[in-house]
Design an enzyme around this catalytic site. Structure first.
Site, PDB file in Angstrom:
ATOM      1  N   LYS A   1       0.810  -1.221   0.000  1.00 35.85           N
ATOM      2  CA  LYS A   1       0.000   0.000   0.000  1.00 35.85           C
ATOM      3  C   LYS A   1       0.845   1.274   0.000  1.00 35.85           C
ATOM      4  O   LYS A   1       0.457   2.292  -0.565  1.00 35.85           O
ATOM      5  CB  LYS A   1      -0.944   0.004   1.205  1.00 35.85           C
ATOM      6  CG  LYS A   1      -2.041  -1.051   1.148  1.00 35.85           C
ATOM      7  CD  LYS A   1      -3.044  -0.755   0.048  1.00 35.85           C
ATOM      8  CE  LYS A   1      -4.228  -1.714   0.079  1.00 35.85           C
ATOM      9  NZ  LYS A   1      -5.126  -1.523  -1.076  1.00 35.85           N
TER      10      LYS A   1
ATOM     11  N   GLU B   1      -9.799   5.965   2.771  1.00 34.19           N
ATOM     12  CA  GLU B   1     -10.663   4.907   3.272  1.00 34.19           C
ATOM     13  C   GLU B   1      -9.780   3.702   3.537  1.00 34.19           C
ATOM     14  O   GLU B   1      -8.708   3.574   2.953  1.00 34.19           O
ATOM     15  CB  GLU B   1     -11.746   4.557   2.237  1.00 34.19           C
ATOM     16  CG  GLU B   1     -11.325   3.552   1.157  1.00 34.19           C
ATOM     17  CD  GLU B   1     -10.214   4.039   0.230  1.00 34.19           C
ATOM     18  OE1 GLU B   1     -10.057   5.263   0.087  1.00 34.19           O
ATOM     19  OE2 GLU B   1      -9.503   3.188  -0.336  1.00 34.19           O
TER      20      GLU B   1
ATOM     21  N   SER C   1       1.866  -9.729  -0.792  1.00 32.11           N
ATOM     22  CA  SER C   1       1.613  -8.285  -0.739  1.00 32.11           C
ATOM     23  C   SER C   1       1.582  -7.680   0.647  1.00 32.11           C
ATOM     24  O   SER C   1       1.663  -6.462   0.787  1.00 32.11           O
ATOM     25  CB  SER C   1       0.288  -7.994  -1.447  1.00 32.11           C
ATOM     26  OG  SER C   1      -0.745  -8.758  -0.850  1.00 32.11           O
TER      27      SER C   1
END
Lengths: 406, 279
Positions: free
Chosen positions: A99, A121, A388
């Protein structure tokens, strides 16, 4: 409907209206249109600006820790007895997932646009933590909208965000998950258009977000492509990644899209099974519709009302998917398969014991697909999987399911 | 169909007063009560009806309209039923324009062609689809206008002079000026700023300009109505309905009566406002 952006490439999209075939677009309230057009203009300038790219690369190297390693999972490969398994170790990034790649990129853009307030969000909380992190790094106030259900099941990440100085606003509308958090973030943005930058965490939303987020995440695939060539002298046979909104997946897929010999597999959250309502398999079990600024596959009923979905993993708990994935599915360049909660949970435990890596529940879905495929493949074949995120945030969820005292 | 809307605004202009445009959510709290509310609106002084189509994810709406949509969906409202409600209303009222307001996905899933056919047949005069900006006109706006259904566009304070012509390009019926950035149900804007914005829009169009967001009382309606061709009231009506319901969300005797009283009061407000920007 529109043709694919280039007949010779799967990497040319979107077109100037933000379309990937029939998917994508700009389905937003008029209040947001001028902002989205401005964002697009600034993004178009920034991506061709060597200074911007230089700063992005520098922060990537020194703040995120790029390049992330490509790791040959020797014991897992032995255990499964088939294809060689490589992990792209995005879980080793600062903040523990892919991210941050996108957050660093977007906050540089926000600064460039003169915005002074960041909103985001979050589902699992990984994007919220990454947003709070870059907001702290650049000295901007940050508000994170998070479904009330997720606030409860991702308590460690809520605490991290607060430590980083972000304000976490629980959203109780709907089921209190990622989709509801995104609605609330959009409402905030509509109300505070002047000073606020909306840092969307996945490769979805109105154009240019799907393209922009993809481009910031494509560093994963660019590095992995070079690394696998260095390690093996050839490209992998299969690339596998988990898909919620689909940013880690499009990030690793995109640089391989024109390598025809490489199979691309996205793994959706099958939840408790596709027969019922409790899953998040938008492509496998959904249909095209319009939500959150783009046309894409959605979980919806016959009246076009959006369903809530379910996944053991908060990060996959979203009833839609990035528009580029919908297009890649329809044109047949990528395939999308579901993995159930229990399969992901088993994969989570296997990797922890056999490689000493605690994966997040999101990539545990990709891992479960690797576990299914690898034994059926030859020992000379190669699977590349995007690992990830790390599983520290999920140990409480997993502990609860396994009945362990924490 | 466009004729009904144009006739209504022409008549009001002749009368020298702004229109009262009233919004309510179709199917809130149930089909029968909602239809009764719809029928009561013109009798209480509403000139144009905005009939809300509930959607599970109303991104541009505040809590009041979100909850109204949830109540309607829980009671089984669908787009087909909202169209039926318009049909039922038209059995007794052939003159009051009806504008459907909502989000695109339910229409997309219903099928654009089928929707436009059914909307025309049900006596719908206009559409407001919040998440279809001019960039997306091919989806619904262009086919709707070709069939003679008005596509009413929202202009906002962020709609600058450069963008305004684009926003007005395929719009018809009236222009809905959203008087502040934000979600529905927010505070009342400064009437003097509203007046300036309405004049700015009128430099680009001959269409009536109706103003919404934040109007709750007759006094608001009068203040906003003084500088606009119409005043849109939404959240206040929806809140009035919500406050009349039992704890488990069922309609009471006060549900329709409460809306009637509120709309009658708002109607007195617009009737006391002079039509400022007389054509």
């Amino acid at each position: 409907m529109n043709q694919s952006p280039s007949l010779n490439s799967f990497r040319g999209g979107p077109d100037e209206d933000g379309r990937f075939g029939i998917y994508g677009g700009r389905f937003v309230a008029e209040t947001l249109m001028p902002l989205i057009l401005e964002l697009q203009e600034k993004w178009d300038e920034a991506k061709d600006d060597p200074e911007f790219q230089k700063e992005l690369a520098s922060l990537g190297a020194h703040y995120i820790g790029r390049p992330s390693p490509l790791y040959f999972a020797e014991r897992l490969t032995e255990h499964l007895g088939g294809a060689k398994i490589y992990f792209k170790r995005e879980e080793l990034n600062h903040t523990g997932s892919h991210k941050i790649n996108n957050c660093i990129g977007q906050i540089l853009l926000a600064k460039r646009m003169g915005k002074t307030r960041i909103i985001a969000e979050t589902g699992a909380g990984q994007h919220g933590v990454a947003s709070a992190t870059v907001a702290a790094r650049f000295g901007l106030p940050c508000v994170v909208y998070m479904g009330a259900t997720d606030v409860e099941r991702q308590a460690p990440n809520v605490f991290r965000m607060k430590l980083l100085g972000a304000e976490v606003k629980p959203v109780t509308a709907g089921h209190g998950t990622l989709k509801d958090a995104m609605n609330e973030a959009l409402r905030d943005w509509v109300t505070n258009v002047e000073d606020t930058y909306y840092l969307i965490g996945t490769a979805a939303g109105p154009h240019p977000y799907p393209e922009m987020v993809r481009d910031f995440q494509a560093v994963i695939g660019r590095e992995a492509r070079e690394q696998i060539l260095a390690a093996e002298g050839r490209l992998p046979d299969v690339v596998i990644a988990a898909v919620g909104g689909g940013s880690n997946a499009i990030g690793i897929f995109h640089p391989f899209l024109d390598d025809k010999e490489v199979r691309i597999v996205g793994v959706e959250a099958g939840g408790k099974g596709l027969d019922g309502e409790e899953h998040c398999a938008s492509i496998t079990a959904g249909s095209p519709g319009v939500l959150h600024g783009n046309r894409t596959y959605l979980l919806q009923d016959g009246d076009g009302q959006i369903k809530e979905g379910h996944s053991i993993s908060a990060g996959l708990d979203y009833p839609g998917i990035g528009p580029e994935h919908s297009w890649l599915n329809d044109v047949g360049r990528a395939e999308y398969v579901p993995i159930m909660d229990h399969e992901a949970l088993e994969a989570f435990q296997l990797l922890t014991r056999i490689e000493g890596i605690i994966p997040a529940l999101e990539p545990s879905h990709a891992l479960a697909e690797v576990i299914k495929r690898a034994p059926k493949m030859g020992k000379d074949e190669i699977i590349l999987m995007n690992l990830s995120g790390r599983g520290d945030k999920d140990i409480f969820t997993v502990g609860k399911i396994l009945g362990m005292e924490l | 169909m466009t004729a009904r809307m144009d006739r209504r605004f022409a008549d009001l202009a002749a009368e020298g007063r702004p229109a009262l445009v009233t919004y309510f959510m179709g199917g809130d709290p149930d089909y029968a009560s909602s239809l009764a509310i719809m029928k009561a609106l013109p009798k209480a002084g509403s000139d144009v009806i905005e009939l809300g189509m509930p959607f599970s994810d109303p991104m541009a709406d505040g809590p009041a309209i979100q909850l109204a949509g949830q109540r309607a969906l829980r009671a089984g409202q669908t787009l087909a039923k909202t169209l039926q409600m318009a049909r039922d209303f038209r059995l007794e009222d052939a003159d009051t324009p009806i504008v459907l307001m909502g989000y695109y996905n339910p229409i997309y899933i219903y099928g654009v062609d089928r929707f436009l056919n059914d909307a025309l047949e049900a006596g719908i005069d206009g559409l407001i689809v919040v998440d279809l900006p001019p960039e997306m006109d091919d989806e619904l706006c262009v086919p709707a206008v070709e069939r003679g259904i008005n596509f009413i566009r929202l202009a906002t304070p962020t709609t600058d002079a450069k963008r305004l012509p684009r926003v007005l390009e395929n719009t018809s019926g009236f222009v809905y000026y959203v008087s502040m950035n934000g979600i529905t149900g927010s505070a009342l804007p400064d009437p003097s700023l509203v007046g300036a914005a309405v004049r700015r829009i009128k430099e680009h169009t001959t269409l009536p300009v109706c103003v919404g967001f934040g109007v709750k009382t007759a006094e608001h309606a009068r203040a906003i109505g003084a500088s606009a061709d119409g005043v849109v009231v939404g959240s206040a009506i929806v809140n009035q309905i919500a406050s009349s319901l039992t704890a488990d969300g069922a309609a009471t005797e006060a549900t329709v009566a409460g809306v009637e009283a509120l709309v009658r009061s708002l109607a007195s407000g617009v009737r006391s406002a002079k039509l400022a920007a007389a054509e």
